[in-house]
Design a protein around this motif. Sequence first.
Motif, PDB file in Angstrom:
ATOM      1  N   GLY A  35       0.833  -1.194   0.000  1.00  0.00           N
ATOM      2  CA  GLY A  35       0.000   0.000   0.000  1.00  0.00           C
ATOM      3  C   GLY A  35       0.861   1.234   0.000  1.00  0.00           C
ATOM      4  O   GLY A  35       2.009   1.208   0.382  1.00  0.00           O
ATOM      5  N   ARG A  36       0.302   2.293  -0.462  1.00  0.00           N
ATOM      6  CA  ARG A  36       1.063   3.529  -0.540  1.00  0.00           C
ATOM      7  C   ARG A  36       1.080   4.188   0.834  1.00  0.00           C
ATOM      8  O   ARG A  36       0.046   4.348   1.456  1.00  0.00           O
ATOM      9  CB  ARG A  36       0.401   4.467  -1.556  1.00  0.00           C
ATOM     10  N   VAL A  37       2.229   4.532   1.257  1.00  0.00           N
ATOM     11  CA  VAL A  37       2.356   5.245   2.527  1.00  0.00           C
ATOM     12  C   VAL A  37       2.755   6.661   2.196  1.00  0.00           C
ATOM     13  O   VAL A  37       3.794   6.873   1.603  1.00  0.00           O
ATOM     14  CB  VAL A  37       3.442   4.593   3.403  1.00  0.00           C
ATOM     15  N   HIS A  38       1.961   7.582   2.558  1.00  0.00           N
ATOM     16  CA  HIS A  38       2.368   8.961   2.316  1.00  0.00           C
ATOM     17  C   HIS A  38       1.896   9.797   3.481  1.00  0.00           C
ATOM     18  O   HIS A  38       0.874  10.434   3.448  1.00  0.00           O
ATOM     19  CB  HIS A  38       1.774   9.490   1.010  1.00  0.00           C
ATOM     20  N   LYS A  39       2.645   9.685   4.529  1.00  0.00           N
ATOM     21  CA  LYS A  39       2.257  10.398   5.735  1.00  0.00           C
ATOM     22  C   LYS A  39       3.259  11.504   6.005  1.00  0.00           C
ATOM     23  O   LYS A  39       4.449  11.276   5.971  1.00  0.00           O
ATOM     24  CB  LYS A  39       2.261   9.450   6.929  1.00  0.00           C
ATOM     25  N   ASP A  40       2.723  12.660   6.255  1.00  0.00           N
ATOM     26  CA  ASP A  40       3.591  13.772   6.599  1.00  0.00           C
ATOM     27  C   ASP A  40       3.511  14.011   8.095  1.00  0.00           C
ATOM     28  O   ASP A  40       2.526  13.713   8.731  1.00  0.00           O
ATOM     29  CB  ASP A  40       3.131  15.052   5.881  1.00  0.00           C
TER      30      ASP A  40
ATOM     31  N   SER B 136       3.072   5.738  10.958  1.00  0.00           N
ATOM     32  CA  SER B 136       2.859   5.933   9.525  1.00  0.00           C
ATOM     33  C   SER B 136       2.932   4.624   8.751  1.00  0.00           C
ATOM     34  O   SER B 136       2.609   4.590   7.575  1.00  0.00           O
ATOM     35  CB  SER B 136       3.902   6.898   8.960  1.00  0.00           C
ATOM     36  N   ALA B 137       3.350   3.554   9.382  1.00  0.00           N
ATOM     37  CA  ALA B 137       3.486   2.243   8.719  1.00  0.00           C
ATOM     38  C   ALA B 137       4.585   2.233   7.668  1.00  0.00           C
ATOM     39  O   ALA B 137       4.645   1.335   6.833  1.00  0.00           O
ATOM     40  CB  ALA B 137       2.168   1.799   8.074  1.00  0.00           C
ATOM     41  N   ALA B 138       5.449   3.204   7.717  1.00  0.00           N
ATOM     42  CA  ALA B 138       6.617   3.170   6.828  1.00  0.00           C
ATOM     43  C   ALA B 138       7.585   2.106   7.331  1.00  0.00           C
ATOM     44  O   ALA B 138       7.554   1.721   8.492  1.00  0.00           O
ATOM     45  CB  ALA B 138       7.294   4.539   6.832  1.00  0.00           C
ATOM     46  N   ILE B 207       7.002  11.124   3.761  1.00  0.00           N
ATOM     47  CA  ILE B 207       7.357   9.776   3.304  1.00  0.00           C
ATOM     48  C   ILE B 207       6.511   9.403   2.095  1.00  0.00           C
ATOM     49  O   ILE B 207       5.319   9.685   2.051  1.00  0.00           O
ATOM     50  CB  ILE B 207       7.092   8.744   4.421  1.00  0.00           C
ATOM     51  N   GLN B 209       6.198   5.745   0.142  1.00  0.00           N
ATOM     52  CA  GLN B 209       6.702   4.365   0.069  1.00  0.00           C
ATOM     53  C   GLN B 209       5.721   3.533  -0.729  1.00  0.00           C
ATOM     54  O   GLN B 209       4.533   3.524  -0.432  1.00  0.00           O
ATOM     55  CB  GLN B 209       6.850   3.786   1.478  1.00  0.00           C
TER      56      GLN B 209
END
Lengths: 293, 215
Positions: A35-40, B136-138, B207, B209
């Motif tokens: 899944g795409r992770v795009h958290k700021d 964030s699950a990164a 991020i 990913q």
Amino acid sequence: MRKLIAALVLSAIVAVGAPFVAPWNQTVASPIVIGRVHKDYQPTRGKIFVLVIGNDARAGNPNTARADGIHIIGVNTETMRGGILNFPRDSWVSIPGSGTGRINEALYQGGPKLLATTLESITRIHLDYWVMTGFKGFSAIIRALGGVKLNVQRDLYDPGGSGADIQSGVQSLDDHDSLAYVRTRHNFPQGDIDRTTNQGRFLLAMLRKLRREVTRSPAAVMRWMAVTRKHTRLDVAPSVLFRLGVLASQMSARDIGNVTVPVSTGTVGAASVVFIQPAARSIYARFREHGSL
Amino acid sequence: MSSARSQERWLLLAPLTALIVVVGGVGAFLWITNPPEPESSSRPGMTEQPRVARMPRRTSPERPPLEQAPWRIKTFPVAKGGDFTKDLRKSWLRQRPKIKKVVRGVYDELFLDGRAGRGELRDDFANGSGRALLDSAAGLPRGARRVETVRRSARIGVTARRPTRAAAQVVIGVKGLRLRRSFRLRHRSTLWLERDGGRWRVIAFEIDQVPATKA
């Protein structure tokens, strides 16, 4: 009882037979979709309000500057939306400790702090910081940043006033044209009111530029910070300015409303002024509550 | 009545019979592939019976440790201003190894040493950003093993005149195994760092990913 025995037997068969059905230790080369992770993560929280002042200080009046541009920039760090609330400089208001007058007088009388206090008393919005620059500082900033691109909505030609000579359309404005753009009012039907709105547009164009540059190189935040500190007066600590810069670089101009307070024209004595309309109160309330417009 | 009873008995017995056949079959298979070792005689003078030839038991070969991609880090000064003197440059250079260490540490925690997976991070983060990074699950998916980084690169800009702020643009490529399947990840992120006293800390991040397109 019979059903229970049948279920137990079935389970036993499955348990014994399963390894023969699905071979283990075999790697199947198909990717797992993470899944795409795009958290700021933003370095500050809540609603932030900054007063941005453009004064008319120049060689001839370094100490008697009045505010030519008055804008409250608000940001809601939870929603990442914001707003620019513009005040025409001739707005007739109550200035704390001075009676009534044009809002730009507050700067002349008591500096940025009095102007901030005046706006707080009108809007009941607590202003966290202020930033101010004059003609020279503004031009220096634009020169250092390499110009600003924006969509000019109409031809601007004002040789006797701002010096503007700019065609409509998407234009890359250098320091001279940028200053002319934000100063021009004679080409507009509503004069100073439209000029104020244009200044808000210019701020949004600068935000777009910041975002573009930070996408290419995040270190651009520090360069903009250095330019701002060199050519403005501000009551923002460097570490806070850094955080605000990072925050700003993550915002989209599309999510920032550009609103000029509703006014009507009039006179006070011989002075030509504008009166802020009662409808402005709901704008202030919305801005105060949401941090965005 | 008696025929109904015998039918019921058959319904019970049939699956039991099937089970016995299957278990018996499994046992026979295991016996054939792994017969018990014949006991060696303890009486003196008695010759040993020849051993029965059998297939050697398969064992996994010892796996060499995975090699990780070398870090390629480039640092550069930002906002040099008019005169970037030798002393200013020396002061700037002194900060480089410290910043690199923090940046490397963050990604080792996300992708290699499993700390992020256990909900732990070192004290390289300021004001709650560490917790936000974990949330964030990164990083690696749960249960990932045989993790190998195929790319680790960073471009770090550091303020020149007073090196107290930095921005690191990082790209990490990872492959590994999870639930018996291989996976690949491409991770791009930006860290904004600030120096407080002698320590560099992350104050904000962004991020991006995604799984890589090739398996």
